[in-house]
Design a protein around this motif. Structure first.
Motif, short mmCIF file in Angstrom:
data_model
loop_
_atom_site.label_atom_id
_atom_site.label_comp_id
_atom_site.label_asym_id
_atom_site.label_seq_id
_atom_site.Cartn_x
_atom_site.Cartn_y
_atom_site.Cartn_z
N UNK A 150 0.84 -1.20 0.00
CA UNK A 150 0.00 0.00 0.00
C UNK A 150 0.88 1.25 0.00
N UNK A 151 1.92 1.22 0.82
CA UNK A 151 2.86 2.35 0.86
C UNK A 151 3.55 2.51 -0.50
N UNK A 152 3.96 1.40 -1.08
CA UNK A 152 4.65 1.45 -2.37
C UNK A 152 3.75 2.05 -3.45
N UNK A 153 2.49 1.65 -3.45
CA UNK A 153 1.56 2.17 -4.47
C UNK A 153 1.32 3.67 -4.29
N UNK A 154 1.22 4.09 -3.04
CA UNK A 154 1.07 5.53 -2.77
C UNK A 154 2.27 6.30 -3.30
N UNK A 155 3.45 5.77 -3.01
CA UNK A 155 4.68 6.44 -3.46
C UNK A 155 4.74 6.49 -4.98
N UNK A 156 4.37 5.38 -5.63
CA UNK A 156 4.40 5.36 -7.10
C UNK A 156 3.45 6.42 -7.66
N UNK A 157 2.30 6.57 -6.99
CA UNK A 157 1.34 7.58 -7.44
C UNK A 157 1.91 8.99 -7.27
N UNK A 158 2.81 9.15 -6.31
CA UNK A 158 3.39 10.47 -6.08
C UNK A 158 4.64 10.76 -6.88
N UNK A 159 5.16 9.75 -7.59
CA UNK A 159 6.44 9.90 -8.29
C UNK A 159 6.38 10.99 -9.37
N UNK A 160 5.28 11.02 -10.11
CA UNK A 160 5.16 12.01 -11.19
C UNK A 160 5.28 13.42 -10.62
N UNK A 161 4.57 13.64 -9.51
CA UNK A 161 4.60 14.96 -8.88
C UNK A 161 5.99 15.27 -8.31
N UNK A 162 6.62 14.25 -7.72
CA UNK A 162 7.97 14.43 -7.18
C UNK A 162 8.94 14.88 -8.27
N UNK A 163 8.81 14.24 -9.42
CA UNK A 163 9.71 14.59 -10.53
C UNK A 163 9.43 16.00 -11.04
N UNK A 164 8.14 16.31 -11.21
CA UNK A 164 7.83 17.65 -11.76
C UNK A 164 8.25 18.74 -10.77
N UNK A 165 8.09 18.48 -9.48
CA UNK A 165 8.54 19.45 -8.47
C UNK A 165 10.04 19.70 -8.56
N UNK A 166 10.77 18.64 -8.94
CA UNK A 166 12.24 18.75 -8.98
C UNK A 166 12.76 19.00 -10.39
N UNK A 167 11.84 19.29 -11.33
CA UNK A 167 12.21 19.57 -12.73
C UNK A 167 13.13 18.49 -13.28
N UNK A 168 12.77 17.24 -13.05
CA UNK A 168 13.59 16.14 -13.53
C UNK A 168 12.70 15.03 -14.06
N UNK A 169 13.26 14.23 -14.97
CA UNK A 169 12.52 13.07 -15.47
C UNK A 169 12.95 11.81 -14.74
N UNK A 170 13.88 11.95 -13.81
CA UNK A 170 14.44 10.77 -13.15
C UNK A 170 14.32 10.88 -11.63
N UNK A 171 14.09 9.74 -11.00
CA UNK A 171 14.11 9.69 -9.53
C UNK A 171 15.53 9.68 -8.99
N UNK A 172 16.49 9.42 -9.90
CA UNK A 172 17.87 9.24 -9.45
C UNK A 172 18.65 10.54 -9.41
N UNK A 184 19.60 13.62 -6.35
CA UNK A 184 19.61 13.70 -4.89
C UNK A 184 18.33 14.34 -4.36
N UNK A 185 17.82 15.36 -5.06
CA UNK A 185 16.62 16.04 -4.57
C UNK A 185 15.38 15.16 -4.70
N UNK A 186 15.25 14.49 -5.85
CA UNK A 186 14.08 13.61 -6.04
C UNK A 186 14.13 12.45 -5.05
N UNK A 187 15.33 11.90 -4.83
CA UNK A 187 15.47 10.78 -3.89
C UNK A 187 15.08 11.21 -2.47
N UNK A 188 15.57 12.37 -2.05
CA UNK A 188 15.26 12.83 -0.70
C UNK A 188 13.76 13.12 -0.55
N UNK A 189 13.16 13.68 -1.60
CA UNK A 189 11.71 13.92 -1.55
C UNK A 189 10.95 12.60 -1.49
N UNK A 190 11.45 11.60 -2.20
CA UNK A 190 10.81 10.28 -2.18
C UNK A 190 10.87 9.69 -0.77
#
Lengths: 194, 62
Positions: free
Chosen positions: A149-171, A173-179
């Motif tokens: 359940x936690x994993x699915x929630x995080x996956x749903x938030x990944x798109x927003x995490x990336x757009x907030x960090x102006x990146x297409x990748x989770x990899x 440092x900023x996207x990882x810390x936000x994740x």
């Protein structure tokens, strides 16, 4: 028993993002924190000592050797080698090898035949199951369903995490810390973390 | 918890299962301890709270 930081040695590519999110969800749900080399900004000669320092600050590590095709990826086996050296020096360090296919690591890296690889079949769900199989906690052990359940929630938030960090990748440092921040936030809401 | 899906799928041989000796028991950190250990800031918390709010919003309002 100790409060754990867990080093994640995984391929930094977009096709691995679902598996990374599974790893982060599982580690955080067990009350530990994930650490990765992308937290180290230095790409120069100072990188190696910092990498080793980060690894040795972690009580355990997971090393994914599933990327065996081209382009050739040497970072994962290299960092596994560092972890093996650390384990020889300090028997407290626990390391785990992740693989996509059963028995393949016995051909690709026979030096570690004494280590049973955890097989995730390239599936986020299997990743949660195999990593949960080697982690436990003193109280309030999370169920696989809770971690999923936690994993699915995080996956749903990944798109927003990336757009907030102006990146297409989770990899990054900023996207990882936000994740990880989102994982802790949601885990607390689910009573997995106090 | 030691559930494993190893050996599923089309592989004929079952994958080796991790030794129970390898299971490590963690004394769980609190959220505040995790936050501090990773060097997360109030900004991280605000962003996480905002995204969380969006994730839990009813589908009809998305």
């Amino acid at each position: 028993m100790k409060k754990e930081q867990i080093f994640l040695n995984v391929p930094y590519d977009r096709s691995y993002e679902g598996l990374l999110v599974s790893l982060v969800a599982t580690v955080v749900a067990h009350g530990a924190i994930p650490r990765m080399t992308l937290e180290i900004p230095d790409q120069g000669r100072g990188r190696m000592p910092k990498l080793y320092q980060l690894l040795s600050s972690c009580d355990s590590s997971f090393h994914d050797l599933s990327r065996v095709g081209t382009p050739v990826r040497f970072n994962m086996p290299f960092e596994l080698g560092l972890a093996v050296a650390l384990q020889i020096q300090s028997k407290d360090h626990k390391l785990h090898v992740l693989e996509k296919e059963p028995f393949r690591v016995q051909r690709t890296l026979s030096d570690i035949n004494h280590i049973d690889a955890l097989i995730h079949h390239n599936s986020p769900r299997s990743m949660i199951a195999v990593v949960s199989g080697v982690l436990s906690r003193t109280t309030n052990v999370p169920t696989l369903l809770e971690i999923q359940t936690l994993q699915k929630l995080l996956m749903a938030g990944v798109v927003r995490l990336k757009s907030d960090n102006l990146t297409k990748s989770l990899f990054t440092v900023h996207a990882f810390k936000d994740l990880v921040a989102l994982a802790i936030f949601e885990a607390q809401k689910m009573d997995l973390v106090s | 918890m030691a559930t494993s899906t190893q050996g599923k799928g089309s592989d004929k041989k079952a994958a080796p299962k991790p030794s129970r000796r390898n299971v490590h028991v963690i004394e769980p950190m609190t959220a505040a301890e995790m936050w501090k250990a990773l060097g997360l800031t109030e900004e991280h918390r605000k962003r996480a709270a905002r995204i969380s709010k969006e994730l839990h919003r009813p589908a009809s309002k998305k």
